[in-house]
Design a protein around this motif. Structure first.
Motif, PDB file in Angstrom:
ATOM      1  N   THR A  57      35.233  39.773  48.889  1.00 43.00           N
ATOM      2  CA  THR A  57      34.002  39.127  48.457  1.00 43.00           C
ATOM      3  C   THR A  57      33.987  39.098  46.936  1.00 43.00           C
ATOM      4  O   THR A  57      34.834  39.709  46.279  1.00 43.00           O
ATOM      5  N   PHE A  58      33.004  38.424  46.374  1.00 40.97           N
ATOM      6  CA  PHE A  58      32.936  38.347  44.911  1.00 40.97           C
ATOM      7  C   PHE A  58      32.647  39.702  44.279  1.00 40.97           C
ATOM      8  O   PHE A  58      33.027  39.947  43.137  1.00 40.97           O
ATOM      9  N   SER A  59      32.004  40.590  45.021  1.00 39.18           N
ATOM     10  CA  SER A  59      31.707  41.910  44.469  1.00 39.18           C
ATOM     11  C   SER A  59      32.915  42.840  44.500  1.00 39.18           C
ATOM     12  O   SER A  59      32.946  43.843  43.780  1.00 39.18           O
ATOM     13  N   THR A  60      33.914  42.501  45.313  1.00 40.26           N
ATOM     14  CA  THR A  60      35.076  43.389  45.443  1.00 40.26           C
ATOM     15  C   THR A  60      36.323  42.848  44.752  1.00 40.26           C
ATOM     16  O   THR A  60      37.356  43.508  44.756  1.00 40.26           O
ATOM     17  N   ILE A  61      36.221  41.652  44.179  1.00 36.61           N
ATOM     18  CA  ILE A  61      37.358  41.113  43.454  1.00 36.61           C
ATOM     19  C   ILE A  61      37.262  41.582  42.001  1.00 36.61           C
ATOM     20  O   ILE A  61      36.174  41.651  41.429  1.00 36.61           O
ATOM     21  N   ASN A  62      38.371  41.965  41.408  1.00 38.67           N
ATOM     22  CA  ASN A  62      38.348  42.620  40.103  1.00 38.67           C
ATOM     23  C   ASN A  62      38.326  41.658  38.923  1.00 38.67           C
ATOM     24  O   ASN A  62      37.916  42.037  37.823  1.00 38.67           O
ATOM     25  N   TYR A  63      38.772  40.441  39.120  1.00 37.84           N
ATOM     26  CA  TYR A  63      38.898  39.482  38.017  1.00 37.84           C
ATOM     27  C   TYR A  63      37.699  38.533  38.046  1.00 37.84           C
ATOM     28  O   TYR A  63      37.359  37.993  39.107  1.00 37.84           O
ATOM     29  N   PRO A  64      37.037  38.290  36.906  1.00 40.98           N
ATOM     30  CA  PRO A  64      35.882  37.384  36.876  1.00 40.98           C
ATOM     31  C   PRO A  64      36.241  35.982  37.361  1.00 40.98           C
ATOM     32  O   PRO A  64      37.063  35.294  36.762  1.00 40.98           O
ATOM     33  N   LEU A  65      35.605  35.571  38.449  1.00 47.01           N
ATOM     34  CA  LEU A  65      35.900  34.298  39.106  1.00 47.01           C
ATOM     35  C   LEU A  65      34.601  33.533  39.334  1.00 47.01           C
ATOM     36  O   LEU A  65      33.618  34.098  39.822  1.00 47.01           O
ATOM     37  N   HIS A  66      34.610  32.248  38.977  1.00 39.47           N
ATOM     38  CA  HIS A  66      33.469  31.372  39.227  1.00 39.47           C
ATOM     39  C   HIS A  66      33.966  30.165  40.020  1.00 39.47           C
ATOM     40  O   HIS A  66      34.965  29.547  39.643  1.00 39.47           O
ATOM     41  N   ILE A  67      33.257  29.828  41.093  1.00 39.42           N
ATOM     42  CA  ILE A  67      33.615  28.671  41.905  1.00 39.42           C
ATOM     43  C   ILE A  67      32.393  27.764  42.007  1.00 39.42           C
ATOM     44  O   ILE A  67      31.289  28.231  42.290  1.00 39.42           O
TER      45      ILE A  67
ATOM     46  N   LEU B 283      43.061  31.086  54.276  1.00 38.15           N
ATOM     47  CA  LEU B 283      42.843  31.577  52.918  1.00 38.15           C
ATOM     48  C   LEU B 283      42.255  32.984  52.926  1.00 38.15           C
ATOM     49  O   LEU B 283      42.636  33.831  52.110  1.00 38.15           O
ATOM     50  N   ASP B 284      41.352  33.251  53.855  1.00 39.47           N
ATOM     51  CA  ASP B 284      40.750  34.582  53.937  1.00 39.47           C
ATOM     52  C   ASP B 284      41.812  35.642  54.205  1.00 39.47           C
ATOM     53  O   ASP B 284      41.753  36.755  53.664  1.00 39.47           O
ATOM     54  N   GLU B 285      42.801  35.284  55.016  1.00 42.29           N
ATOM     55  CA  GLU B 285      43.904  36.217  55.282  1.00 42.29           C
ATOM     56  C   GLU B 285      44.728  36.447  54.022  1.00 42.29           C
ATOM     57  O   GLU B 285      45.149  37.578  53.745  1.00 42.29           O
ATOM     58  N   GLN B 286      44.970  35.387  53.247  1.00 39.97           N
ATOM     59  CA  GLN B 286      45.738  35.540  52.007  1.00 39.97           C
ATOM     60  C   GLN B 286      44.998  36.420  51.007  1.00 39.97           C
ATOM     61  O   GLN B 286      45.619  37.200  50.269  1.00 39.97           O
ATOM     62  N   LEU B 287      43.670  36.308  50.988  1.00 40.04           N
ATOM     63  CA  LEU B 287      42.849  37.035  50.018  1.00 40.04           C
ATOM     64  C   LEU B 287      42.393  38.399  50.530  1.00 40.04           C
ATOM     65  O   LEU B 287      41.638  39.103  49.847  1.00 40.04           O
ATOM     66  N   ASP B 288      42.824  38.768  51.735  1.00 33.25           N
ATOM     67  CA  ASP B 288      42.453  40.055  52.337  1.00 33.25           C
ATOM     68  C   ASP B 288      40.945  40.196  52.503  1.00 33.25           C
ATOM     69  O   ASP B 288      40.386  41.303  52.422  1.00 33.25           O
ATOM     70  N   GLY B 289      40.266  39.075  52.721  1.00 30.30           N
ATOM     71  CA  GLY B 289      38.847  39.113  53.043  1.00 30.30           C
ATOM     72  C   GLY B 289      37.936  39.538  51.911  1.00 30.30           C
ATOM     73  O   GLY B 289      36.801  39.980  52.154  1.00 30.30           O
TER      74      GLY B 289
ATOM     75  N   PHE C 105      47.410  37.378  42.697  1.00 35.67           N
ATOM     76  CA  PHE C 105      48.678  36.689  42.946  1.00 35.67           C
ATOM     77  C   PHE C 105      49.339  36.337  41.621  1.00 35.67           C
ATOM     78  O   PHE C 105      48.676  35.889  40.684  1.00 35.67           O
ATOM     79  N   THR C 106      50.638  36.504  41.543  1.00 33.46           N
ATOM     80  CA  THR C 106      51.380  36.028  40.386  1.00 33.46           C
ATOM     81  C   THR C 106      51.677  34.544  40.561  1.00 33.46           C
ATOM     82  O   THR C 106      51.558  33.990  41.667  1.00 33.46           O
ATOM     83  N   VAL C 107      52.058  33.897  39.471  1.00 29.58           N
ATOM     84  CA  VAL C 107      52.431  32.490  39.545  1.00 29.58           C
ATOM     85  C   VAL C 107      53.600  32.301  40.504  1.00 29.58           C
ATOM     86  O   VAL C 107      53.620  31.367  41.308  1.00 29.58           O
ATOM     87  N   THR C 108      54.558  33.188  40.450  1.00 28.52           N
ATOM     88  CA  THR C 108      55.720  33.107  41.339  1.00 28.52           C
ATOM     89  C   THR C 108      55.306  33.204  42.798  1.00 28.52           C
ATOM     90  O   THR C 108      55.789  32.444  43.647  1.00 28.52           O
ATOM     91  N   GLU C 109      54.409  34.122  43.101  1.00 26.05           N
ATOM     92  CA  GLU C 109      53.941  34.297  44.487  1.00 26.05           C
ATOM     93  C   GLU C 109      53.171  33.076  44.960  1.00 26.05           C
ATOM     94  O   GLU C 109      53.342  32.629  46.106  1.00 26.05           O
ATOM     95  N   MET C 110      52.324  32.523  44.092  1.00 18.39           N
ATOM     96  CA  MET C 110      51.557  31.339  44.483  1.00 18.39           C
ATOM     97  C   MET C 110      52.465  30.135  44.706  1.00 18.39           C
ATOM     98  O   MET C 110      52.266  29.360  45.654  1.00 18.39           O
ATOM     99  N   LYS C 111      53.446  29.981  43.847  1.00 16.01           N
ATOM    100  CA  LYS C 111      54.365  28.855  44.002  1.00 16.01           C
ATOM    101  C   LYS C 111      55.155  28.981  45.297  1.00 16.01           C
ATOM    102  O   LYS C 111      55.320  27.993  46.034  1.00 16.01           O
TER     103      LYS C 111
ATOM    104  N   TYR D 118      44.602  33.562  41.975  1.00 16.66           N
ATOM    105  CA  TYR D 118      44.903  34.228  40.703  1.00 16.66           C
ATOM    106  C   TYR D 118      43.965  35.417  40.502  1.00 16.66           C
ATOM    107  O   TYR D 118      44.405  36.499  40.094  1.00 16.66           O
ATOM    108  N   ALA D 119      42.674  35.204  40.774  1.00 22.06           N
ATOM    109  CA  ALA D 119      41.703  36.284  40.609  1.00 22.06           C
ATOM    110  C   ALA D 119      41.988  37.445  41.555  1.00 22.06           C
ATOM    111  O   ALA D 119      41.691  38.604  41.236  1.00 22.06           O
ATOM    112  N   ARG D 120      42.577  37.136  42.700  1.00 18.73           N
ATOM    113  CA  ARG D 120      42.901  38.184  43.671  1.00 18.73           C
ATOM    114  C   ARG D 120      44.121  38.991  43.238  1.00 18.73           C
ATOM    115  O   ARG D 120      44.355  40.097  43.739  1.00 18.73           O
TER     116      ARG D 120
END
Length: 285
Positions: free
Chosen positions: A108-118, A100-106, A59-65, A55-57
């Motif tokens: 990192t946390f500094s290059t993702i635009n949406y605030p994500l905490h894991i 998963l890395d391929e799905q997320l296009d590699g 992806f829409t809900v439709t795409e994830m489903k 989601y942070a990357r």
């Protein structure tokens, strides 16, 4: 009373648990959209971190489903009893992390635009290990997810610096409920739980081999973990998603199973979140 007066303007969703039941988390996000509950930050724990990361990357809900329904989870179950002895898990987790890395296009946390905490669990120090843009800007998101969903005995532990990381679902609740946006936005934890399924072991004891025993042990552990008591302090901020007898380690889940999980996450959120938020909003108004 209008929807805008019942609901807070936004929440921070915490997607917790799941494993192979991740379609339930996708259903949760669809329900948030349909309820017009906004969220500008997302937290992922264990299997929930997979969907949080996607989601942070962007992806829409439709795409994830679509991705969940068409991905064969068995490809991630490269089980080996020898690996279990050497690395603490039946599967290395490398195949999943690469996928998963391929799905997320590699990213990192500094290059993702949406605030994500894991969140993962450090068994070396016994506490939470937090991955986000502040703490771990150069870490790949896929690596953090791999650490957070390291189900004990299924996936080998992940080493990061001086930490030995396993499933984030092992964490106590107080590690989840913090002021994630530092502005008082309320958090709601969507936690998956399931019931233990009784397996048909057959009449001959010889069929009760070590691999079967290990899988039964893992299923029992994960079911017990999911049924852990929810502290009263966090009850109004927790929604339990009952996935029935579908386990976090059901790698053989088919399309119908996944569709049912999506519907369970969606219907439970639609049924219980409005009242939860109404009560919470009335207390802080």
């Amino acid at each position: 009373m209008s929807v805008s007066r019942i609901f807070p303007k936004q929440i921070v969703p915490i997607l917790s648990g799941g494993g192979t039941r991740l379609p339930a988390h996708i259903g949760i996000l669809q329900a948030l959209d349909d309820l017009n509950v906004k969220h500008n930050t997302i937290v992922g724990v264990s299997g929930g971190s997979i969907i949080a990361a996607m989601y942070a990357r962007g992806f829409t809900v439709t795409e994830m489903k679509h991705l969940a329904l068409n991905t064969d989870f068995r490809q991630f179950a490269d089980f080996s009893l020898w690996r279990l002895l050497r690395e603490g898990g039946l599967a290395s987790g490398d195949i999943f992390e690469q996928w998963l890395d391929e799905q997320l296009d590699g990213v990192t946390f500094s290059t993702i635009n949406y605030p994500l905490h894991i969140l993962a669990t450090d068994v070396n120090g016994g506490g939470p290990a937090l991955f986000n843009a502040t703490e771990t800007p150069d870490v790949k998101v896929s690596a953090a997810v791999r650490a957070s969903m390291s189900i004990p005995l299924i996936f080998a532990f992940k080493q990061f610096e001086d930490k030995l990381l396993v499933d984030g679902a092992v964490l106590s609740e107080d590690a989840l409920f913090r002021d994630w946006q530092q502005d008082g936005t309320p958090s709601v934890c969507f936690r998956l739980q399931s019931r233990q399924k009784k397996e048909n072991l057959g009449k001959k004891k010889a069929r009760f081999a070590l691999p079967t025993y290990v899988m039964l042990l893992i299923r029992t552990f994960m079911s017990a973990l999911a049924r852990e008591y929810v502290h009263a302090e966090f009850w109004q901020r927790t929604i339990l998603i009952d996935t029935g007898e579908v386990s976090a380690v059901d790698f053989d889940a088919n399309g119908a199973d996944k569709e049912a999980l999506f519907e369970t996450g969606y219907n439970t959120t639609m049924a219980y979140l409005p009242e939860k938020l109404k009560k919470q909003y009335s207390r802080i108004s």
